[in-house]
Write a protein that holds these residues in place. Structure first.
Motif, PDB file in Angstrom:
ATOM      1  N   THR A   1      73.378  86.353 -16.252  1.00  0.00           N
ATOM      2  CA  THR A   1      74.154  86.809 -17.407  1.00  0.00           C
ATOM      3  C   THR A   1      73.679  88.181 -17.858  1.00  0.00           C
ATOM      4  O   THR A   1      74.485  89.082 -18.146  1.00  0.00           O
ATOM      5  CB  THR A   1      74.036  85.804 -18.562  1.00  0.00           C
ATOM      6  OG1 THR A   1      74.573  84.552 -18.146  1.00  0.00           O
ATOM      7  CG2 THR A   1      74.793  86.293 -19.788  1.00  0.00           C
ATOM      8  N   ALA A   2      72.339  88.356 -17.906  1.00  0.00           N
ATOM      9  CA  ALA A   2      71.794  89.643 -18.346  1.00  0.00           C
ATOM     10  C   ALA A   2      72.043  90.755 -17.332  1.00  0.00           C
ATOM     11  O   ALA A   2      72.334  91.896 -17.701  1.00  0.00           O
ATOM     12  CB  ALA A   2      70.296  89.503 -18.612  1.00  0.00           C
ATOM     13  N   LEU A   3      71.953  90.415 -16.033  1.00  0.00           N
ATOM     14  CA  LEU A   3      72.071  91.447 -14.999  1.00  0.00           C
ATOM     15  C   LEU A   3      73.507  91.779 -14.636  1.00  0.00           C
ATOM     16  O   LEU A   3      73.814  92.934 -14.295  1.00  0.00           O
ATOM     17  CB  LEU A   3      71.321  91.001 -13.741  1.00  0.00           C
ATOM     18  CG  LEU A   3      69.797  90.914 -13.832  1.00  0.00           C
ATOM     19  CD1 LEU A   3      69.214  90.451 -12.508  1.00  0.00           C
ATOM     20  CD2 LEU A   3      69.194  92.265 -14.220  1.00  0.00           C
ATOM     21  N   PHE A   4      74.383  90.796 -14.707  1.00  0.00           N
ATOM     22  CA  PHE A   4      75.736  91.005 -14.195  1.00  0.00           C
ATOM     23  C   PHE A   4      76.826  90.762 -15.241  1.00  0.00           C
ATOM     24  O   PHE A   4      77.707  91.602 -15.416  1.00  0.00           O
ATOM     25  CB  PHE A   4      75.981  90.081 -12.987  1.00  0.00           C
ATOM     26  CG  PHE A   4      74.996  90.274 -11.881  1.00  0.00           C
ATOM     27  CD1 PHE A   4      74.995  91.432 -11.114  1.00  0.00           C
ATOM     28  CD2 PHE A   4      74.041  89.310 -11.601  1.00  0.00           C
ATOM     29  CE1 PHE A   4      74.075  91.614 -10.096  1.00  0.00           C
ATOM     30  CE2 PHE A   4      73.118  89.487 -10.586  1.00  0.00           C
ATOM     31  CZ  PHE A   4      73.136  90.644  -9.831  1.00  0.00           C
ATOM     32  N   VAL A   5      76.761  89.609 -15.919  1.00  0.00           N
ATOM     33  CA  VAL A   5      77.867  89.250 -16.810  1.00  0.00           C
ATOM     34  C   VAL A   5      77.971  90.221 -17.978  1.00  0.00           C
ATOM     35  O   VAL A   5      79.045  90.763 -18.270  1.00  0.00           O
ATOM     36  CB  VAL A   5      77.704  87.801 -17.312  1.00  0.00           C
ATOM     37  CG1 VAL A   5      78.818  87.453 -18.293  1.00  0.00           C
ATOM     38  CG2 VAL A   5      77.702  86.833 -16.131  1.00  0.00           C
TER      39      VAL A   5
END
Length: 664
Positions: free
Chosen positions: A591-595
């Motif tokens: 979630t932090a890296l992509f979303v």
């Protein structure tokens, strides 16, 4: 009938059953169950006939050009070797068992007709993948399984968990399918054909220009479909679907497709040592990490889901050391006992009357209430833990033995590093697998949870299927390792002494450690009445901490979030329990890296579109609108005004002409 005709009917019959079920489900409800059960049973019989006729001999190849493309042709082709023949029997067998079981498990479900039709379509798609001799046709089955999983995982769409799980399963697998599709086109471009036999011929002759790049692109799709690290996070959440669907996905379809695909094209991956090492690392991280996560789960289906991820890691590990026979051997054995585990878990849940009691910490007295599930699940857990003479022992030892051969330099198909990675991770996972299998058995059948209401005996269609699947879970391995080499390239599958002793010893150690931890935590929890847990102001954590202080014993890890203070997993994992229970927070990391970056980029694009682009568009429209308004004001309909304007214009023009003439 010829073998080719029989093979065509194997995937066709479930497809026709699915189409008929969708069309007649509401108009003729009495035909729904026969249309669900009979086609996969017929496919099972035909798949067995195909396997007998093929007999492990030369592959059956047949094909016809599906459509002229002008360059790389697409062919409706069959390629049935020993691997395909046996895997098709597994798929049809598990699908038939799931359909029979579902007639009892979902007997009161109003959406059963669509469910049964989708299961048949799912089965047909997997059989198409197994028998296909053309990569594009294989891709069709590959993608149809993806959409079927979306609908089946989201069967209980009224619940937010099911809706979120179905979307997650679809999107995560599609994330891997994009590079997978690029890899297929690149492979066919180099080989000049999508036909699997011609692709393998091009690999043998060195006609593939970039084998490492193509192999890595294909591995992305395999990681998504077979739930391998780092694209494995969708599979535990997919437990929100009906339990029979979980059995089908985990045992014979969807997740097995990726492993089977690599086994089919293994020479391509062996052409790149880097790809084999990447495959080995992916397998090692997957099998060890998922086993630790399984040891921390409370939901019985999530334990089995992480177990599937780990067992698939064994299969990809066997492929990483160049032994597709061991990989498919474990695929077949795992298909039987994992289907049994999920369907037995379904009986346990069905006995409690609600999916909410899938939490093992809330189970009590189920061993006596569901004896069929108790005994058959015990057999399946022993097979999962690889305890001899159950089937899992022989198939898992074939994987470890293959890894040991590579470490000794007995094969040139895989780098030695891959052998060591798979061997060490496989032995560690053997310890952890036995630990979480013992924990599941103790908590589910010997737990201290609340007594659930008795909902009576389960339907016969559910319990009979369990005993049918218990037979291969018990006896398949001991027979298969002697017979299967004739079907699997002649590779020896006999367990080796060293890995057998190490693997079995570690498995027994894992089971005994778990039993000891369970006795210790149970003794501690028994000193306080169960009602005190709810009454204590700090819940389970406060109760256990108080008991620990009073008896001068250490607190048992992260019990602040426990439902059952007698859970041995908390003692065994200690501070690792919290992150393991949350899947090591990989969803939060993604979630932090992509979303969040994607959402931020989408918000920026929306802002630019609304505030910048739309401003220019609105400005371009405003000028003509203002000019039109000005002209509209001049149209008064008064003739005197028009004559006055005409005279004024004439005067202005005359003055302008005069000024120009004077200036000239």
């Amino acid at each position: 009938m010829t073998t080719t005709t029989l093979a065509v009917l194997v995937p066709l019959l479930p497809f026709l059953g699915a189409a008929a079920g969708l069309l007649l489900g509401r108009a003729a409800p009495g035909f729904v169950r026969p249309l669900a059960v009979l086609p996969p049973l017929a496919s099972l019989v035909l798949a067995a006939l195909v396997a007998v006729r093929q007999g492990g001999d030369a592959a059956v190849d047949a094909g016809t050009e599906l459509t002229p493309t002008g360059s790389v042709p697409i062919e409706l082709a069959l390629h049935i070797d020993g691997f395909a023949a046996l895997v098709a029997v597994l798929v049809a067998c598990v699908a038939a068992c799931v359909q029979i079981y579902s007639t009892g498990y979902l007997r009161d479900d109003p959406r059963y007709p669509s469910y049964a039709a989708l299961v048949s379509l799912f089965t047909s798609a997997m059989l198409l993948v197994v028998y296909s001799g053309d990569l594009i046709v294989l891709l069709v089955g590959w993608e149809v399984m993806g959409i079927c999983s979306y609908f089946l995982v989201g069967h209980y769409w009224e619940t937010p968990e099911a809706r979120a799980a179905s979307l997650k399963a679809f999107l995560v697998t599609k994330l891997g399918d994009v590079p997978f599709l690029i890899g297929l086109f690149a492979l066919a471009g180099d080989a000049g054909s999508f036909r699997i036999t011609r692709v393998l011929g091009a690999v043998t002759s060195g006609g593939i220009g970039h084998p490492t790049l193509i192999a890595l692109l294909l591995l992305a799709g395999v990681a998504g479909k077979s739930a391998q690290f780092p694209l494995h996070t969708w599979l535990p959440d997919a437990m929100a679907g009906p339990t029979p669907v979980s059995a089908l996905i985990h045992a014979a379809t969807m997740v097995a497709a990726g492993v089977y695909f690599v086994a089919r094209l293994l020479p391509l991956f062996e052409a790149s040592r880097a790809a084999m090492v990447v495959l080995a690392v992916m397998a090692a991280v997957t099998m060890a990490g998922s086993a630790v996560a399984a040891l921390a789960q409370d939901d019985i289906k999530r334990v089995l889901a992480y177990s599937t991820v780990g067992q698939l890691g064994y299969m990809t590990g066997a492929l990483a050391v160049g032994d597709r026979g061991a990989a498919v051997f474990h695929l077949l054995a795992h298909g039987a006992f994992k289907a049994l585990l999920f369907l037995a878990a379904g009986v346990v849940i069905h006995a409690a009357g609600t999916n909410s009691l899938a939490a093992m910490s809330r189970m009590r007295g189920l061993g006596d209430r569901v004896p069929d599930a108790y005994w058959t699940m015990t057999v399946a857990l022993l097979a999962l833990a690889a305890i001899p003479p159950f089937s899992g022992f022989f198939s898992k030892e074939s994987v470890l033995g293959a890894a040991e051969h590579v470490t000794q330099g007995h094969t040139g198909h895989a780098p030695g590093a891959a052998g060591w990675i798979v061997l060490v991770a496989g032995l560690l996972t053997a310890l952890l697998t036995a630990a979480y299998a013992a924990r599941l058995w103790l908590l589910a059948f010997r737990g201290r949870g609340a007594e659930a209401p008795d909902h009576g005996r389960q339907p016969l269609t559910m319990t009979v299927v369990l005993w049918v699947l218990a037979i291969p879970s018990l006896a398949f391995g001991g027979l298969a390792y002697r017979v299967l080499p004739d079907w699997f390239d002649g590779r020896d599958l006999t367990p080796t002494p060293l890995t057998s002793v190490l693997g079995t010893g570690l498995a027994l150690a894992g089971g005994l450690l778990t039993y000891g931890a369970w006795q210790r935590t149970t003794a501690l929890a028994a000193r306080t009445p169960l009602g005190a847990v709810a009454a204590h102001p700090e819940g389970d954590a406060g109760l256990v901490e108080a008991e620990a202080i009073a008896t001068h014993e250490p607190a048992y890890g992260d019990l602040a979030h426990a439902s059952d203070p007698a859970d041995p997993g908390r003692l065994l994992l200690g501070p690792l329990h919290r992150p393991a229970a949350a899947g090591f927070h990989l969803d939060a990391v993604y979630t932090a890296l992509f979303v969040r970056p994607v959402r931020a980029a989408a918000s920026l694009v929306r802002f630019l579109d609304r505030e910048v682009v739309d401003t220019y568009v609105r400005g371009a429209a405003a000028l003509p609108r203002l000019l039109g308004a000005a002209v509209r004001r001049a149209q008064t309909g008064n003739v005197q005004t028009y004559v006055s304007a005409l005279l004024a214009g004439t005067v202005v023009l005359a003055v302008a002409v005069l000024l120009v003439a004077t200036g000239a």
